[in-house]
Design an enzyme around this catalytic site. Structure first.
Site: not given
Lengths: 297, 297
Positions: B97, B172, B240
């Protein structure tokens, strides 16, 4: 066993609920602010009471389903209210969503006369009321709850006893915190998807089944994308509940940041004339209030 | 058909995913920062590559599964990176990701040599990786996706093509906005329930089935109540992703208030030493930061 019941407040929720009690073979007396709303029930055999106290005089159990705290206070403990007919054994079942604190106060006032107030707010909307599939969150004296439980089964599918007086209301408010902040999650996520050029429908399909999934996403997401703001649950009613939740949280020593945020955004929605739209109309408000002056990148 | 595959990055997610590809009969070459992590796969017949370029030289499809944007940039377009072995037909499938923008840039660089980068971030956690039940959100060239789709089926259960390069990453990130803000909804609601004296377990049971319901509520709610903060998904990894989401949203012209709020709260969680706890450890942080100096009422 047929019982003598009263129902006060025959709105979108109360009307169908009273109808289910009548259809279950109970004797029903009704009272509501606008008598025209009672006509169908009167045709079906319900009797009219001229006041809350008159309704309570003829009943063993009195149901109320009203818009807000002052309405319930007027009907239950006001002049010519239910309390004027309060006597040992009378149980008031309040299906309204109102202040937990006011609920406890009214239960105490009734208790002094041997009666009890059970708080029994519902979720499931008008569809749940029509289909008798409501979730009912109950607070109050356990014996009084046991007494009325079979009656609640005529309108509710899931009936949860939450604890002492006010606990049903508090549980309903916890429910509304979840509903509204999860709705905000959906609004921000779909605003982000649209602004990034993603196909919102495809995005919904990709994320709905996993850890991002929620009732709000699956049910309101498609309406947001379609721009369908017809009310399932109206913004102004949601906002009333959020006001109650903010107050109750503060009474419990909490200032909830996300709840405050969604409350401010619903205020903005109401300023924009969206009070009678469904809660999914938070979506255009989030898009508007999130837009930065000058997109970067 | 057996293919020549490479897998770079054998962490909690990449390790089991590479194992599934190997078990499916493909020829596998692996590279990872810590060679010890590759040992089991090497015993099972995988070969070792000394660098990303060496791995890519021996493979038709290169998979990467790495912590963050700089790691992927180093492996794909850095010195001795995959790009040194890029040639027509090579497809890089990035399961990390990372930044959608960096993804598009790397796809362009590879395209100049006839290769392609497919962004294919996953959700479903280490359990999904172990059981090959991941959701994979794919962006990039449609033909390159069609080429690798049968390979993705070895690790993923739901594979959604989201659009052009970067669209998998954006999807995502949309997922992470939903996950984190819905988590915040659960934290505030349960904090409110506890502070009000409700039985949290009973409250969960009362509200989980209706419009308030979500994966986060059903799966993290019970852990919050039990004080079980063992990681399903670690706070520092979530944080993150939220950083990436905030950046991508700003690039799309949006400043998302609830996302900002949950990002600040995760910062607070990290300051409190909770970086390696599960995202449900947001709960004590919300309780602490929401507490007013002096409870009213």
């Amino acid at each position: 066993m047929s019982e003598q019941l009263a129902f006060i407040g025959l709105g979108i929720m109360g009307g169908p609920m009273a109808g289910h009690l009548l259809a279950s073979g109970h004797s029903l007396v009704v009272h509501t602010r606008t008598k025209a709303r009672a006509e169908e029930l009167l045709r079906r055999g319900a009797r009219w009471a001229a006041s809350p106290s008159e309704a309570a005089r003829e009943a063993q159990v009195v149901f109320t389903c009203l818009p807000d705290t002052p309405d319930v206070e007027k009907v239950v403990v006001g002049n010519d209210g239910v309390i004027a007919a309060a006597r040992p054994g009378l149980v008031v079942v309040d299906h309204s969503t109102i202040s937990p604190k006011a609920t406890r106060r009214m239960d105490q006032e009734l208790s002094a006369k041997g009666a009890r107030l059970i708080d029994a707010p519902v979720s499931g909307g008008d569809t749940g009321a029509k289909n008798a599939t409501l979730s009912i969150m109950v607070g109050g004296d356990q014996a009084a709850f046991d007494r009325v439980r079979p009656l609640l089964a005529h309108t509710g599918k899931t009936i949860t006893y939450c604890g002492s007086s006010g606990s049903g209301q508090l549980t309903k408010l916890v429910n509304q915190v979840l509903v509204s902040v999860t709705n905000l999650a959906v609004c921000e996520a779909l605003a982000f998807a649209q602004a990034s050029g993603l196909d919102p429908q495809r995005t919904l399909a990709a994320v709905s089944g996993g850890a991002a999934g929620s009732w709000q996403l699956s049910n309101l997401g498609p309406k947001m994308i379609a721009g369908d703001f017809r009310p399932g649950f109206m913004i102004r009613l949601q906002q009333k509940d959020l006001r109650l939740a903010l107050d109750a949280a503060r009474e419990a020593g909490l200032d909830l940041a996300a709840l405050n945020l969604v409350h401010r955004l619903f205020d903005e929605a109401i300023r924009e004339g969206r009070a009678s739209e469904g809660t999914q109309a938070l979506f255009p408000v989030v898009k508007l209030t999130s837009a930065t002056a000058r997109p970067q990148g």
